[in-house]
Design a protein around this motif. Structure first.
Motif, PDB file in Angstrom:
ATOM      1  N   GLU A 201      69.721  29.337   1.720  1.00  0.00           N
ATOM      2  CA  GLU A 201      69.472  28.002   1.555  1.00  0.00           C
ATOM      3  C   GLU A 201      68.209  27.606   1.029  1.00  0.00           C
ATOM      4  OE1 GLU A 201      69.244  24.246   4.752  1.00  0.00           O
ATOM      5  OE2 GLU A 201      69.046  26.538   5.475  1.00  0.00           O
ATOM      6  N   GLY A 202      66.948  28.320   1.369  1.00  0.00           N
ATOM      7  CA  GLY A 202      65.923  27.999   0.380  1.00  0.00           C
ATOM      8  C   GLY A 202      66.106  28.383  -1.121  1.00  0.00           C
ATOM      9  N   LEU A 203      66.790  29.212  -1.318  1.00  0.00           N
ATOM     10  CA  LEU A 203      66.933  29.500  -2.889  1.00  0.00           C
ATOM     11  C   LEU A 203      67.595  28.392  -3.562  1.00  0.00           C
ATOM     12  CD1 LEU A 203      67.515  33.445  -2.969  1.00  0.00           C
ATOM     13  CD2 LEU A 203      65.591  32.086  -3.876  1.00  0.00           C
ATOM     14  N   LEU A 204      68.588  28.025  -3.042  1.00  0.00           N
ATOM     15  CA  LEU A 204      69.652  26.897  -3.448  1.00  0.00           C
ATOM     16  C   LEU A 204      68.711  25.599  -3.483  1.00  0.00           C
ATOM     17  CD1 LEU A 204      73.038  27.566  -1.605  1.00  0.00           C
ATOM     18  CD2 LEU A 204      72.337  28.184  -3.920  1.00  0.00           C
ATOM     19  N   VAL A 205      68.103  25.475  -2.412  1.00  0.00           N
ATOM     20  CA  VAL A 205      67.247  24.120  -2.642  1.00  0.00           C
ATOM     21  C   VAL A 205      66.288  24.092  -3.483  1.00  0.00           C
ATOM     22  CG1 VAL A 205      65.521  22.757  -1.207  1.00  0.00           C
ATOM     23  CG2 VAL A 205      67.696  23.564   0.018  1.00  0.00           C
ATOM     24  N   ASN A 242      64.862  11.263  -3.843  1.00  0.00           N
ATOM     25  CA  ASN A 242      66.119  11.686  -2.905  1.00  0.00           C
ATOM     26  C   ASN A 242      65.590  12.130  -1.397  1.00  0.00           C
ATOM     27  OD1 ASN A 242      67.492  14.250  -1.735  1.00  0.00           O
ATOM     28  ND2 ASN A 242      68.819  13.426  -3.584  1.00  0.00           N
ATOM     29  N   PRO A 243      66.226  11.287  -0.598  1.00  0.00           N
ATOM     30  CA  PRO A 243      65.786  11.414   0.779  1.00  0.00           C
ATOM     31  C   PRO A 243      66.015  12.836   1.202  1.00  0.00           C
ATOM     32  CG  PRO A 243      67.193   9.683   0.400  1.00  0.00           C
ATOM     33  CD  PRO A 243      67.241  10.567  -0.824  1.00  0.00           C
ATOM     34  N   VAL A 244      67.030  13.686   1.042  1.00  0.00           N
ATOM     35  CA  VAL A 244      67.064  15.019   1.656  1.00  0.00           C
ATOM     36  C   VAL A 244      66.075  15.907   1.084  1.00  0.00           C
ATOM     37  CG1 VAL A 244      68.821  16.881   1.644  1.00  0.00           C
ATOM     38  CG2 VAL A 244      69.640  14.693   1.754  1.00  0.00           C
ATOM     39  N   LEU A 245      65.842  15.955  -0.209  1.00  0.00           N
ATOM     40  CA  LEU A 245      64.852  16.594  -0.952  1.00  0.00           C
ATOM     41  C   LEU A 245      63.339  16.509  -0.160  1.00  0.00           C
ATOM     42  CD1 LEU A 245      65.942  17.324  -4.581  1.00  0.00           C
ATOM     43  CD2 LEU A 245      66.135  18.837  -2.600  1.00  0.00           C
ATOM     44  N   LEU A 246      62.927  15.153  -0.256  1.00  0.00           N
ATOM     45  CA  LEU A 246      61.671  14.921   0.303  1.00  0.00           C
ATOM     46  C   LEU A 246      61.525  15.094   1.776  1.00  0.00           C
ATOM     47  CD1 LEU A 246      61.232  11.046  -1.467  1.00  0.00           C
ATOM     48  CD2 LEU A 246      60.162  13.436  -1.979  1.00  0.00           C
ATOM     49  N   ALA A 247      62.693  14.799   2.327  1.00  0.00           N
ATOM     50  CA  ALA A 247      62.323  15.143   3.882  1.00  0.00           C
ATOM     51  C   ALA A 247      62.309  16.800   3.895  1.00  0.00           C
ATOM     52  CB  ALA A 247      63.816  15.049   4.708  1.00  0.00           C
ATOM     53  N   ARG A 248      62.968  17.658   3.285  1.00  0.00           N
ATOM     54  CA  ARG A 248      62.717  19.131   3.319  1.00  0.00           C
ATOM     55  C   ARG A 248      61.238  19.488   2.636  1.00  0.00           C
ATOM     56  NH1 ARG A 248      66.360  23.364   3.086  1.00  0.00           N
ATOM     57  NH2 ARG A 248      64.946  25.344   3.275  1.00  0.00           N
ATOM     58  N   MET A 249      60.805  18.649   1.712  1.00  0.00           N
ATOM     59  CA  MET A 249      59.372  18.974   1.375  1.00  0.00           C
ATOM     60  C   MET A 249      58.490  19.071   2.573  1.00  0.00           C
ATOM     61  SD  MET A 249      57.446  16.815  -1.737  1.00  0.00           S
ATOM     62  CE  MET A 249      57.371  15.478  -0.493  1.00  0.00           C
ATOM     63  N   VAL A 250      58.583  17.553   2.840  1.00  0.00           N
ATOM     64  CA  VAL A 250      57.554  17.337   4.209  1.00  0.00           C
ATOM     65  C   VAL A 250      57.634  18.234   5.272  1.00  0.00           C
ATOM     66  CG1 VAL A 250      56.874  15.550   5.735  1.00  0.00           C
ATOM     67  CG2 VAL A 250      57.502  14.913   3.509  1.00  0.00           C
ATOM     68  N   VAL A 319      60.005  20.072  -5.267  1.00  0.00           N
ATOM     69  CA  VAL A 319      60.499  18.979  -4.919  1.00  0.00           C
ATOM     70  C   VAL A 319      59.329  17.974  -5.395  1.00  0.00           C
ATOM     71  CG1 VAL A 319      61.050  17.368  -3.107  1.00  0.00           C
ATOM     72  CG2 VAL A 319      62.051  19.415  -3.248  1.00  0.00           C
ATOM     73  N   ALA A 320      58.049  18.138  -5.082  1.00  0.00           N
ATOM     74  CA  ALA A 320      56.985  17.154  -5.691  1.00  0.00           C
ATOM     75  C   ALA A 320      57.071  16.850  -7.146  1.00  0.00           C
ATOM     76  CB  ALA A 320      55.565  17.522  -5.234  1.00  0.00           C
ATOM     77  N   SER A 321      57.226  18.171  -8.043  1.00  0.00           N
ATOM     78  CA  SER A 321      57.131  17.963  -9.308  1.00  0.00           C
ATOM     79  C   SER A 321      58.354  17.315  -9.913  1.00  0.00           C
ATOM     80  CB  SER A 321      56.972  19.171 -10.006  1.00  0.00           C
ATOM     81  OG  SER A 321      55.919  19.948  -9.725  1.00  0.00           O
ATOM     82  N   ALA A 322      59.590  17.454  -9.239  1.00  0.00           N
ATOM     83  CA  ALA A 322      60.809  16.778  -9.769  1.00  0.00           C
ATOM     84  C   ALA A 322      60.539  15.486  -9.370  1.00  0.00           C
ATOM     85  CB  ALA A 322      61.914  17.524  -9.045  1.00  0.00           C
ATOM     86  N   HIS A 323      59.673  14.836  -8.492  1.00  0.00           N
ATOM     87  CA  HIS A 323      59.567  13.576  -8.456  1.00  0.00           C
ATOM     88  C   HIS A 323      58.675  12.870  -9.100  1.00  0.00           C
ATOM     89  CE1 HIS A 323      62.558  14.281  -5.028  1.00  0.00           C
ATOM     90  NE2 HIS A 323      62.790  13.100  -4.963  1.00  0.00           N
TER      91      HIS A 323
END
Length: 344
Positions: A201-205, A242-250, A319-323
């Motif tokens: 899951e981590g690799l896919l994210v 993106n809410p999902v990616l930002l929540a995963r980042m935090v 995720v931070a860089s993508a945003h």
């Protein structure tokens, strides 16, 4: 007509205009003031008349030379200013297509790789450059699409065998009175499967954050992304993503601070001016090694391995860089880690 020929003609016309202007100004100075030589007086000896005429001719010639020199200098100064103005205007006109290409290229990101420059005009070097950039964008779009397809396919294909193994373990344990060795082995395999699924899951994210288009962007209050029960200091702010990616980042950053803390240590989450800061207590860390924690599978020593996958901070950084933001890591002088996430 190619760009080289247009430049050649443009420079030739400018030099022609400058030369013609310089000659016109010099000629104007030469005819504006004409020196008249007085007729020789009567009653003077011929020798004195000749000497007087020679002096007047020499004086007139010197004055005319000075007049021509002054005209040339004035003309040179005037034409220098005119040439600068004309050159600036001509350069702006010639470089206008390049400025349009530059502006259009800067507007193209991973989210709109389907956009093209589509420059119209004669088949010259500028259009060839624009067409080359369009071809490059097409290849990039195909590459990004292939990576997205790979992420989607891998998400399905890699989970299927894991689910099959898990089902086989459940069937073995569900038999009447299974041997103790089977139960013990099934427990170990299930633990490894859980770890493998977290790694997958981590690799896919991570792949999605690094190569996927960020769809579903929406304004979000950063405080709402922080897991429940975590005390937060500072003023909340809003970011778009993106809410999902930002929540995963935090959650990754907060979980990292929890997991690698000293027993009974503290953790602090602070919000201020578009920045999320997560700090935790712990042993003193090497600053050089801390700088590499944002890369996949980088850890600090055996005490930081635990049950993690080594992808938490790498996912957060991606995720931070993508945003359009950044993730900074710094070892605290008193021990522990400081993670600073800047979001637009």
């Amino acid at each position: 007509m190619g760009v080289r020929l247009r430049f050649t003609l443009l420079y030739g016309v400018l030099f022609l205009i400058s030369g013609a202007g310089l000659l016109a100004i010099t000629a104007a100075f030469s005819v504006s003031r004409t020196t008249h030589v007085a007729p020789p007086g009567t009653g003077q000896p011929p020798a004195e008349q000749i000497a007087r005429l020679q002096e007047e001719l020499a004086s007139a010639s010197a004055a005319h030379t000075r007049q021509l020199l002054a005209g040339a200098l004035v003309g040179l100064a005037v034409m220098l200013l005119i040439s600068l103005v004309l050159g600036r205007a001509a350069a702006g006109r010639v470089l206008r297509p390049l400025r349009r290409i530059t502006a259009a290229t800067r507007r193209i990101t991973a989210d709109n790789l389907h956009s093209r420059l589509a420059v119209a005009g004669p088949a010259d070097e500028v259009k060839a450059l624009a067409d080359t950039i369009d071809d490059l964008l097409g290849r990039l779009e195909e590459s990004f699409a292939a990576q997205r397809r790979f992420v989607a396919d891998a998400s399905h294909e890699l989970r299927t065998p894991l689910a099959t193994v898990r089902a086989a373990i459940d069937v073995a344990e569900a038999k009447p009175a299974p041997p103790a060795e089977v139960v013990r082995l099934a427990g170990r395999v299930r633990t490894e499967l859980d770890q493998l699924e977290r790694l997958l899951e981590g690799l896919l994210v991570l792949a999605r954050a690094q190569h996927g288009a960020l769809d579903g962007r929406t304004p979000l209050a950063v405080r709402s992304l922080i897991p429940a029960g975590v005390p937060v200091e500072g003023a909340d702010f809003v970011t778009v993503g993106n809410p999902v990616l930002l929540a995963r980042m935090v959650s990754n950053v907060v979980d990292n601070a929890r997991r690698h803390n000293d027993p009974g240590g503290w953790m602090r989450v602070t919000l201020r001016d578009g920045t999320l800061v997560v700090e935790n207590d712990g042993p003193v860390l090497d600053p050089g090694q801390v700088a590499t924690l944002g890369q996949p599978f980088r850890r600090l020593g055996a005490d930081r391995t635990g049950s993690g996958t080594g992808l938490g901070l790498a996912i957060a950084s991606a995720v931070a860089s993508a945003h359009g933001g950044s993730l900074g890591l710094r070892a605290r002088p008193g021990g522990g880690l400081r993670v600073e996430i800047r979001l637009p």
